[in-house]
Design a protein around this motif. Structure first.
Motif, PDB file in Angstrom:
ATOM      1  N   PHE A 235       5.678   7.622   3.127  1.00  0.00           N
ATOM      2  CA  PHE A 235       5.476   6.208   2.815  1.00  0.00           C
ATOM      3  C   PHE A 235       6.703   5.495   2.271  1.00  0.00           C
ATOM      4  O   PHE A 235       6.723   4.268   2.188  1.00  0.00           O
ATOM      5  CB  PHE A 235       4.295   6.044   1.858  1.00  0.00           C
ATOM      6  CG  PHE A 235       2.960   6.342   2.517  1.00  0.00           C
ATOM      7  CD1 PHE A 235       2.884   6.673   3.855  1.00  0.00           C
ATOM      8  CD2 PHE A 235       1.779   6.260   1.797  1.00  0.00           C
ATOM      9  CE1 PHE A 235       1.670   6.936   4.466  1.00  0.00           C
ATOM     10  CE2 PHE A 235       0.547   6.521   2.396  1.00  0.00           C
ATOM     11  CZ  PHE A 235       0.508   6.860   3.728  1.00  0.00           C
TER      12      PHE A 235
ATOM     13  N   ASN B 260       0.827  -1.211   0.000  1.00  0.00           N
ATOM     14  CA  ASN B 260       0.000   0.000   0.000  1.00  0.00           C
ATOM     15  C   ASN B 260       0.862   1.262   0.000  1.00  0.00           C
ATOM     16  O   ASN B 260       0.553   2.232  -0.690  1.00  0.00           O
ATOM     17  CB  ASN B 260      -0.933   0.011   1.212  1.00  0.00           C
ATOM     18  CG  ASN B 260      -2.159  -0.853   0.968  1.00  0.00           C
ATOM     19  OD1 ASN B 260      -2.577  -1.035  -0.167  1.00  0.00           O
ATOM     20  ND2 ASN B 260      -2.732  -1.384   2.034  1.00  0.00           N
ATOM     21  N   ASP B 261       1.940   1.245   0.788  1.00  0.00           N
ATOM     22  CA  ASP B 261       2.856   2.389   0.838  1.00  0.00           C
ATOM     23  C   ASP B 261       3.440   2.662  -0.550  1.00  0.00           C
ATOM     24  O   ASP B 261       3.489   3.805  -1.005  1.00  0.00           O
ATOM     25  CB  ASP B 261       4.010   2.116   1.814  1.00  0.00           C
ATOM     26  CG  ASP B 261       3.556   2.131   3.274  1.00  0.00           C
ATOM     27  OD1 ASP B 261       2.378   2.448   3.526  1.00  0.00           O
ATOM     28  OD2 ASP B 261       4.397   1.835   4.141  1.00  0.00           O
TER      29      ASP B 261
ATOM     30  N   LYS C  76       2.313   1.656  -3.535  1.00  0.00           N
ATOM     31  CA  LYS C  76       1.263   2.086  -4.475  1.00  0.00           C
ATOM     32  C   LYS C  76       0.941   3.566  -4.301  1.00  0.00           C
ATOM     33  O   LYS C  76       0.785   4.309  -5.277  1.00  0.00           O
ATOM     34  CB  LYS C  76      -0.022   1.269  -4.242  1.00  0.00           C
ATOM     35  CG  LYS C  76      -0.045  -0.040  -5.003  1.00  0.00           C
ATOM     36  CD  LYS C  76      -1.150  -0.950  -4.518  1.00  0.00           C
ATOM     37  CE  LYS C  76      -2.536  -0.502  -4.928  1.00  0.00           C
ATOM     38  NZ  LYS C  76      -3.564  -1.506  -4.518  1.00  0.00           N
ATOM     39  N   THR C  77       0.853   4.002  -3.039  1.00  0.00           N
ATOM     40  CA  THR C  77       0.493   5.395  -2.770  1.00  0.00           C
ATOM     41  C   THR C  77       1.590   6.338  -3.261  1.00  0.00           C
ATOM     42  O   THR C  77       1.312   7.335  -3.928  1.00  0.00           O
ATOM     43  CB  THR C  77       0.241   5.606  -1.260  1.00  0.00           C
ATOM     44  OG1 THR C  77      -0.656   4.592  -0.802  1.00  0.00           O
ATOM     45  CG2 THR C  77      -0.370   6.958  -0.982  1.00  0.00           C
TER      46      THR C  77
END
Lengths: 140, 101
Positions: A117, A40-41, A43-44
């Motif tokens: 992130f 998720n980190d 991707k963000t």
């Protein structure tokens, strides 16, 4: 031998490709068995870097965005590059809440999110030549 | 894909955000949300993030611009059901959320 792999993609700076870009990098990273939070980190952060290319690098046109993703040992390096208009003042652009958007729809927190992130982020830019964002993260 | 669903309970308008909120997706739904707020003129607007599968800083802009519209319309805005990742992003802008899951 140390585990090493990389991939490169390029695509036009259309907003519909923001999702494609982050999914591609995330898929590539799956081979290193990351946690859901790490994915998720990543991707963000990729989404923020690519959105900058779409919104700022080619403001009234469309141009190429290049992503190189490299995994070496536990270290992930994602480079997002464009050959757009560049950034006059990188320090100012990276300042949280700095935005050129007058409509109030962009918060000016893209770089802040990348910094939060990922472990490290470096921005190289030359007006008229383009911008390169290099982000690294330990995913061991 | 990004979409939005609305439900109304007296003067409360719930805006359910669905899918991935990035720059591309936020562009698709923001006008629809604004039109609904201006049509109903609710006293309370709840932005429900329970069906959001991904969000980047475009979500911050989406909330902040709606909060300005709500202030102009004298409505209170609440952000609810954000997961951990979304909460971390909203917190960067000092946006407080309720009912964190």
């Amino acid at each position: 031998m140390q585990n090493e792999n990389y991939f490169r993609i390029s695509f036009p700076s259309k907003s519909v490709n923001e999702s494609f870009a982050r999914m591609s990098v995330a898929s590539f990273c799956m081979q290193f068995d990351p946690t859901i939070e790490q994915i998720n980190d990543i991707k963000t952060a990729v989404s923020e870097a690519v959105t900058n290319c779409v919104v700022h690098a080619y403001p009234d046109s469309c141009g190429p965005v290049y992503i190189t993703t490299r995994l070496k040992g536990d270290k992930l390096t994602v480079t997002v590059r464009d050959s757009g208009i560049g950034i006059e003042n990188v320090q100012q652009a990276m300042r949280p809440m700095f935005t050129t958007d007058a409509a109030g729809e962009r918060a000016g927190l893209g770089f802040a999110v990348m910094q939060t992130f990922m472990d490290k982020i470096k921005v190289y830019s030359k007006p008229g030549k383009g911008t390169k964002v290099v982000m690294t993260k330990n995913i061991g | 894909m990004t979409s939005v669903e609305f439900s109304q309970d007296k003067s409360k308008l719930t805006v359910s955000l669905i899918g991935e909120i990035d720059h591309h997706g936020a562009q698709r739904i923001r006008d629809e949300i604004d039109r609904q707020i201006l049509k109903i003129m609710p006293g309370i607007v709840v932005m429900d993030f329970s069906k959001v599968t991904f969000m980047d800083s475009s979500g911050i802009g989406l909330v902040l611009a709606r909060s300005k519209l709500c202030a102009d319309c004298k409505a209170s805005l609440y952000v609810e059901s954000v997961d951990r990742q979304t909460g971390r992003i909203l917190a960067l802008a000092g946006i407080k959320t309720i009912q964190n899951i």
